[in-house]
Design an enzyme around this catalytic site. Structure first.
Site, short mmCIF file in Angstrom:
data_model
loop_
_atom_site.label_atom_id
_atom_site.label_comp_id
_atom_site.label_asym_id
_atom_site.label_seq_id
_atom_site.Cartn_x
_atom_site.Cartn_y
_atom_site.Cartn_z
N ASN A 173 0.84 -1.19 0.00
CA ASN A 173 0.00 0.00 0.00
C ASN A 173 0.89 1.26 0.00
O ASN A 173 1.96 1.27 0.60
CB ASN A 173 -0.88 -0.06 1.26
CG ASN A 173 -1.59 1.23 1.54
OD1 ASN A 173 -1.06 2.10 2.22
ND2 ASN A 173 -2.79 1.36 1.01
N CYS A 181 -5.93 -2.67 -2.49
CA CYS A 181 -6.71 -2.16 -1.35
C CYS A 181 -7.67 -1.04 -1.75
O CYS A 181 -8.46 -0.57 -0.94
CB CYS A 181 -5.75 -1.64 -0.28
SG CYS A 181 -4.60 -0.42 -0.95
C1 LIG Z 1 -4.77 -9.73 1.78
C2 LIG Z 1 -3.45 -9.19 2.28
C3 LIG Z 1 -2.62 -8.54 1.43
C4 LIG Z 1 -1.39 -8.03 1.88
N1 LIG Z 1 -0.57 -7.39 0.99
C5 LIG Z 1 0.58 -6.86 1.45
C6 LIG Z 1 1.44 -6.19 0.54
O1 LIG Z 1 1.18 -6.08 -0.66
N2 LIG Z 1 2.59 -5.67 1.03
C7 LIG Z 1 2.94 -5.76 2.35
O2 LIG Z 1 3.98 -5.24 2.74
N3 LIG Z 1 2.13 -6.43 3.23
C8 LIG Z 1 1.00 -6.97 2.80
N4 LIG Z 1 0.19 -7.65 3.68
C9 LIG Z 1 0.62 -7.79 5.07
C10 LIG Z 1 1.66 -8.91 5.17
O3 LIG Z 1 1.14 -10.13 4.67
C11 LIG Z 1 2.07 -9.09 6.66
O4 LIG Z 1 2.78 -7.93 7.09
C12 LIG Z 1 2.93 -10.31 6.84
O5 LIG Z 1 3.27 -10.42 8.21
C13 LIG Z 1 4.20 -10.29 6.01
O6 LIG Z 1 4.87 -11.51 6.16
P1 LIG Z 1 6.25 -11.84 5.46
O7 LIG Z 1 7.00 -10.56 5.29
O8 LIG Z 1 6.91 -12.75 6.44
O9 LIG Z 1 5.98 -12.55 4.20
C14 LIG Z 1 -1.02 -8.20 3.23
C15 LIG Z 1 -1.86 -8.91 4.09
C16 LIG Z 1 -3.06 -9.39 3.62
C17 LIG Z 1 -3.95 -10.14 4.57
#
Ligand SMILES: Cc1cc2nc3c(=O)[nH]c(=O)nc-3n(C[C@H](O)[C@H](O)[C@H](O)COP(=O)(O)O)c2cc1C
Length: 188
Positions: free
Chosen positions: A125, A158
């Site tokens: 976002n 979003c």
């Molecule tokens: C539907 C959905 C979409 C998401 N998209 C993003 C995204 O595009 N970028 C981001 O930084 N976090 C996004 N998030 C939040 C991350 O999934 C969250 O911060 C997560 O802990 C990141 O885990 P990782 O960095 O270990 O993969 C999203 C969460 C959800 C539920």
């Protein structure tokens, strides 16, 4: 010419599904693509999809040591010609900038050898991307040698419009190939 190894880290952005096209495109171009996933990324796209496209094992668990004669995260980092995280979440960027190593992407990132090109393609976002904490983390990663593959301005999942959309697969592939070529030239 020796086949180049690309380590592709995938984190939990809504754009994680685009890692499938990226894996496919890089594999078709003749690269060996070893995919690393965070646990949360496996909720957005399955390891099986990325395994089928890369035709190689996908790594999701630091503690899954299937070959007793090697330590997986060290061995993967050793073989890498380039390390790229696409998409990179705010969370994973924060971990990489702070030396946290608690999943396959962040642990391998810590083990990458000096001189191996490192790249990061943020996707999030607009307000997350512009958040000063995220900008500070990105600035620090660039200071220590990461190249940012900048996100695009677009209508985001979003519903907000702004910068934060993952660069296109074409842009990421081009950035990777430019970086590999520059690295080859610097070693001549
Ligand atoms: C539907 C959905 C979409 C998401 N998209 C993003 C995204 O595009 N970028 C981001 O930084 N976090 C996004 N998030 C939040 C991350 O999934 C969250 O911060 C997560 O802990 C990141 O885990 P990782 O960095 O270990 O993969 C999203 C969460 C959800 C539920």
């Amino acid at each position: 010419m020796k086949q180049k190894h690309i380590l592709l880290g995938v984190s939990a952005s809504i754009s994680a599904y685009k890692a499938a096209d990226l894996t496919n495109e890089l594999t078709k171009r003749g690269y060996a693509v070893d995919v690393l996933m965070t646990r949360n990324a496996t909720k957005f796209i399955t390891p099986l999809t990325l395994q089928s496209l890369s035709k190689r094992a996908v790594h999701t668990d630091v503690m899954a040591e299937n070959q007793p004669d090697q330590i997986n995260h060290i061995d993967l980092a050793k073989q890498a010609d380039l390390f790229v995280v696409a998409p990179a979440t705010a969370n994973t960027i924060g971990k990489l900038a702070n030396g946290i190593a608690d999943d396959m992407v962040s642990t391998v990132a810590m083990a990458i050898r000096p001189g191996t090109p490192r790249m990061i393609a943020p996707a999030m976002n607009t307000y997350m991307y512009q958040n000063p904490v995220n900008q500070k983390n990105l600035a620090y990663l660039k200071e220590v040698g990461y190249k940012e593959i900048e996100p695009r301005e677009a209508m985001l999942a979003c519903g907000d419009f702004g910068r934060g959309a993952l660069a296109t697969v074409e842009m990421i592939v081009k950035a990777i190939e430019t970086e590999l070529a520059e690295n080859d030239r610097s070693q001549d």
